[in-house]
Motif scaffolding. Structure first.
Motif, PDB file in Angstrom:
ATOM      1  N   PRO A  62       0.806  -1.217   0.000  1.00  0.00           N
ATOM      2  CA  PRO A  62       0.000   0.000   0.000  1.00  0.00           C
ATOM      3  C   PRO A  62       0.838   1.265   0.000  1.00  0.00           C
ATOM      4  CG  PRO A  62       0.177  -0.830   2.226  1.00  0.00           C
ATOM      5  CD  PRO A  62       0.896  -1.824   1.337  1.00  0.00           C
ATOM      6  N   SER A  63       0.187   2.356  -0.367  1.00  0.00           N
ATOM      7  CA  SER A  63       0.719   3.687  -0.115  1.00  0.00           C
ATOM      8  C   SER A  63       0.157   4.121   1.233  1.00  0.00           C
ATOM      9  CB  SER A  63       0.288   4.668  -1.211  1.00  0.00           C
ATOM     10  OG  SER A  63       0.851   4.301  -2.450  1.00  0.00           O
ATOM     11  N   VAL A  64       1.013   4.191   2.239  1.00  0.00           N
ATOM     12  CA  VAL A  64       0.561   4.511   3.592  1.00  0.00           C
ATOM     13  C   VAL A  64       0.579   6.020   3.782  1.00  0.00           C
ATOM     14  CG1 VAL A  64       1.013   4.245   6.055  1.00  0.00           C
ATOM     15  CG2 VAL A  64       1.338   2.314   4.502  1.00  0.00           C
ATOM     16  N   LEU A  65      -0.589   6.587   4.002  1.00  0.00           N
ATOM     17  CA  LEU A  65      -0.759   8.017   4.203  1.00  0.00           C
ATOM     18  C   LEU A  65      -0.599   8.253   5.700  1.00  0.00           C
ATOM     19  CD1 LEU A  65      -3.846   8.198   1.849  1.00  0.00           C
ATOM     20  CD2 LEU A  65      -1.412   8.282   1.257  1.00  0.00           C
ATOM     21  N   LEU A  66       0.595   8.672   6.092  1.00  0.00           N
ATOM     22  CA  LEU A  66       1.073   8.537   7.464  1.00  0.00           C
ATOM     23  C   LEU A  66       1.162   9.855   8.212  1.00  0.00           C
ATOM     24  CD1 LEU A  66       2.361   6.387   9.456  1.00  0.00           C
ATOM     25  CD2 LEU A  66       4.570   7.205   8.595  1.00  0.00           C
ATOM     26  N   ASN A  67       0.414   9.966   9.308  1.00  0.00           N
ATOM     27  CA  ASN A  67       0.647  11.057  10.250  1.00  0.00           C
ATOM     28  C   ASN A  67       1.987  10.840  10.935  1.00  0.00           C
ATOM     29  OD1 ASN A  67      -2.761  11.457  11.571  1.00  0.00           O
ATOM     30  ND2 ASN A  67      -1.851  12.293   9.740  1.00  0.00           N
ATOM     31  N   ALA A  68       2.782  11.896  11.059  1.00  0.00           N
ATOM     32  CA  ALA A  68       4.100  11.765  11.679  1.00  0.00           C
ATOM     33  C   ALA A  68       4.009  11.290  13.125  1.00  0.00           C
ATOM     34  CB  ALA A  68       4.843  13.096  11.600  1.00  0.00           C
ATOM     35  N   ASP A  69       2.936  11.660  13.838  1.00  0.00           N
ATOM     36  CA  ASP A  69       2.801  11.240  15.230  1.00  0.00           C
ATOM     37  C   ASP A  69       2.651   9.729  15.387  1.00  0.00           C
ATOM     38  OD1 ASP A  69       3.148  13.696  16.370  1.00  0.00           O
ATOM     39  OD2 ASP A  69       1.035  14.056  16.826  1.00  0.00           O
ATOM     40  N   VAL A  70       2.266   9.042  14.309  1.00  0.00           N
ATOM     41  CA  VAL A  70       2.199   7.586  14.363  1.00  0.00           C
ATOM     42  C   VAL A  70       3.572   7.007  14.692  1.00  0.00           C
ATOM     43  CG1 VAL A  70       1.779   5.492  12.985  1.00  0.00           C
ATOM     44  CG2 VAL A  70       0.200   7.434  12.834  1.00  0.00           C
ATOM     45  N   CYS A  71       4.616   7.645  14.194  1.00  0.00           N
ATOM     46  CA  CYS A  71       5.984   7.171  14.447  1.00  0.00           C
ATOM     47  C   CYS A  71       6.289   7.153  15.942  1.00  0.00           C
ATOM     48  CB  CYS A  71       6.992   8.045  13.715  1.00  0.00           C
ATOM     49  SG  CYS A  71       6.750   8.127  11.926  1.00  0.00           S
ATOM     50  N   LYS A  72       5.736   8.096  16.675  1.00  0.00           N
ATOM     51  CA  LYS A  72       5.972   8.194  18.117  1.00  0.00           C
ATOM     52  C   LYS A  72       5.075   7.251  18.906  1.00  0.00           C
ATOM     53  CE  LYS A  72       5.577  11.498  21.957  1.00  0.00           C
ATOM     54  NZ  LYS A  72       5.295  12.929  22.316  1.00  0.00           N
ATOM     55  N   TYR A  73       3.802   7.221  18.570  1.00  0.00           N
ATOM     56  CA  TYR A  73       2.832   6.517  19.402  1.00  0.00           C
ATOM     57  C   TYR A  73       2.603   5.062  19.002  1.00  0.00           C
ATOM     58  CZ  TYR A  73       1.735  11.106  21.310  1.00  0.00           C
ATOM     59  OH  TYR A  73       1.815  12.332  21.925  1.00  0.00           O
ATOM     60  N   TYR A  74       2.912   4.706  17.761  1.00  0.00           N
ATOM     61  CA  TYR A  74       2.645   3.344  17.284  1.00  0.00           C
ATOM     62  C   TYR A  74       3.857   2.791  16.537  1.00  0.00           C
ATOM     63  CZ  TYR A  74      -1.886   5.615  17.898  1.00  0.00           C
ATOM     64  OH  TYR A  74      -2.939   6.351  18.384  1.00  0.00           O
ATOM     65  N   PRO A  75       5.001   2.692  17.182  1.00  0.00           N
ATOM     66  CA  PRO A  75       6.221   2.280  16.479  1.00  0.00           C
ATOM     67  C   PRO A  75       6.142   0.861  15.916  1.00  0.00           C
ATOM     68  CG  PRO A  75       6.577   2.326  18.857  1.00  0.00           C
ATOM     69  CD  PRO A  75       5.263   2.987  18.611  1.00  0.00           C
ATOM     70  N   ARG A  76       5.301   0.007  16.481  1.00  0.00           N
ATOM     71  CA  ARG A  76       5.186  -1.357  15.951  1.00  0.00           C
ATOM     72  C   ARG A  76       4.605  -1.354  14.542  1.00  0.00           C
ATOM     73  NH1 ARG A  76       6.644  -5.298  15.480  1.00  0.00           N
ATOM     74  NH2 ARG A  76       5.227  -6.941  16.190  1.00  0.00           N
ATOM     75  N   ILE A  77       3.712  -0.405  14.278  1.00  0.00           N
ATOM     76  CA  ILE A  77       3.163  -0.298  12.924  1.00  0.00           C
ATOM     77  C   ILE A  77       4.265   0.085  11.944  1.00  0.00           C
ATOM     78  CG2 ILE A  77       1.552   0.951  11.442  1.00  0.00           C
ATOM     79  CD1 ILE A  77      -0.312   1.232  13.837  1.00  0.00           C
ATOM     80  N   ILE A  78       5.094   1.029  12.322  1.00  0.00           N
ATOM     81  CA  ILE A  78       6.212   1.442  11.466  1.00  0.00           C
ATOM     82  C   ILE A  78       7.165   0.270  11.256  1.00  0.00           C
ATOM     83  CG2 ILE A  78       8.115   3.053  11.183  1.00  0.00           C
ATOM     84  CD1 ILE A  78       5.327   4.338  11.093  1.00  0.00           C
ATOM     85  N   GLU A  79       7.455  -0.448  12.306  1.00  0.00           N
ATOM     86  CA  GLU A  79       8.371  -1.589  12.215  1.00  0.00           C
ATOM     87  C   GLU A  79       7.870  -2.632  11.220  1.00  0.00           C
ATOM     88  OE1 GLU A  79       9.921  -5.243  15.113  1.00  0.00           O
ATOM     89  OE2 GLU A  79       9.080  -3.411  16.011  1.00  0.00           O
ATOM     90  N   GLU A  80       6.588  -2.985  11.327  1.00  0.00           N
ATOM     91  CA  GLU A  80       6.037  -4.003  10.426  1.00  0.00           C
ATOM     92  C   GLU A  80       5.878  -3.457   9.007  1.00  0.00           C
ATOM     93  OE1 GLU A  80       5.484  -7.246  10.961  1.00  0.00           O
ATOM     94  OE2 GLU A  80       6.417  -6.937  12.920  1.00  0.00           O
TER      95      GLU A  80
END
Length: 310
Positions: A85-103
């Motif tokens: 997918p093309s992930v339309l990503l809020n930057a705050d996701v990197c801080k609060y949901y790092p497992r999503i970024i990792e996967e």
């Protein structure tokens, strides 16, 4: 300001033909919105009468379901069909949901910047940022995502309903981005006007998008699945005359609900069976267009502007 501040009017029937890699005529991508909503702020709600509460467990919990549960269900579905997918990503996701970024990194997802979060910064609906304030905001978003994912974003989708200022496109181009998804007015990429750099519009959709369809129009799961298929079939036919892009917008807290996901799967399974399409990402669509068509289309648009006396 008018629309000609951003782009020329150029009807699709008047453009030179384009093709996607391998002579494909229809490009399809999934825009997966992964977002963060700040607690205590009114935002997208499933029940408006509680939206002003602080805390608001009902609406905040509903949105949070997407990042705790729904995203993993969607991830399994995309893995099953080999869709990146093309992930339309809020930057705050990197801080609060790092497992999503990792996967997502493990799967080589395409990261597209989508603002800091979905609770702040919206063009004229909030106090307008001065250009240098907005530049600082954009740089913070882009650097946060690059640090977390290891990749520099090439594309942008405005948060809070595709919000922009009159400077956003110029600032994004100056920061090295090559495309935006905000201008949902076409089935093909096209050049945007900018005073710095080169930047294009890539098609996105608020019609084939789970959030307005389910929450505002009250569609059912089967209707959503059929609508995706109907959109695909007409665009597939239209693409014989002029190549097209089809975007499918989804949110983990909406389509990630169990009773809806099965109908998205039915649509993806149908599209995946077609042999003459390009299932891709918004980055790849933009890169192909920039490499093969941008320069000639800019020249054509200059000719159009001269004829129109603009």
């Amino acid at each position: 300001m008018t629309q000609d501040h951003f782009y020329e009017y150029w009807p699709i029937i008047d453009r030179p033909d384009i093709e996607w890699p391998g002579g494909k005529r229809l490009a399809v991508y999934i825009g997966l919105n992964i977002e963060h909503y700040e607690s205590g702020k009114t935002s997208i709600s499933i029940l408006e009468k509680t939206a002003g509460r602080d805390p608001d467990p009902l609406n905040e919990g509903w949105r949070e379901y997407g990042n705790r549960v729904g995203i993993w269900r969607i991830m399994d579905l995309l893995d099953k069909y080999g869709v990146r997918p093309s992930v339309l990503l809020n930057a705050d996701v990197c801080k609060y949901y790092p497992r999503i970024i990792e996967e997502g990194n493990r799967r080589n997802w395409n990261w597209v910047a989508h603002g800091k979060n979905n609770s702040m910064f919206a063009g004229s609906k909030q106090p307008q940022l001065r250009p240098e304030e907005e530049r600082g905001y954009l740089r913070d978003v882009l650097s946060t995502i690059q640090l977390a994912t290891g990749k520099a974003c090439k594309g942008w989708l405005g948060p809070l309903g595709l919000s922009e200022t009159y400077e956003t496109i110029d600032l994004l181009a100056d920061e090295g981005l090559t495309y935006v998804l905000d201008w949902i007015n076409d089935d093909q990429p096209y050049p945007l006007k900018t005073v710095a750099g080169e930047i294009i519009s890539v098609p996105y959709s608020l019609e084939i998008n789970d959030l307005p369809l389910f929450l505002q129009r009250g569609l059912t799961g089967p209707e959503f699945g059929q609508m995706i298929i109907d959109q695909f079939e007409v665009l597939h036919r239209d693409a014989r005359k002029a190549a097209r892009v089809m975007a499918i917008g989804i949110h983990p807290f909406v389509t990630g609900q169990p009773f809806r996901l099965k109908y998205l799967e039915q649509a993806i399974a149908y599209i995946s069976r077609q042999k003459d399409i390009w299932i891709t990402t918004s980055d790849e669509i933009a890169a192909w267009y920039m490499l093969n068509y941008y320069a000639t289309h800019v020249q054509k648009l200059r000719e159009v502007a001269m004829v129109q006396g603009l």
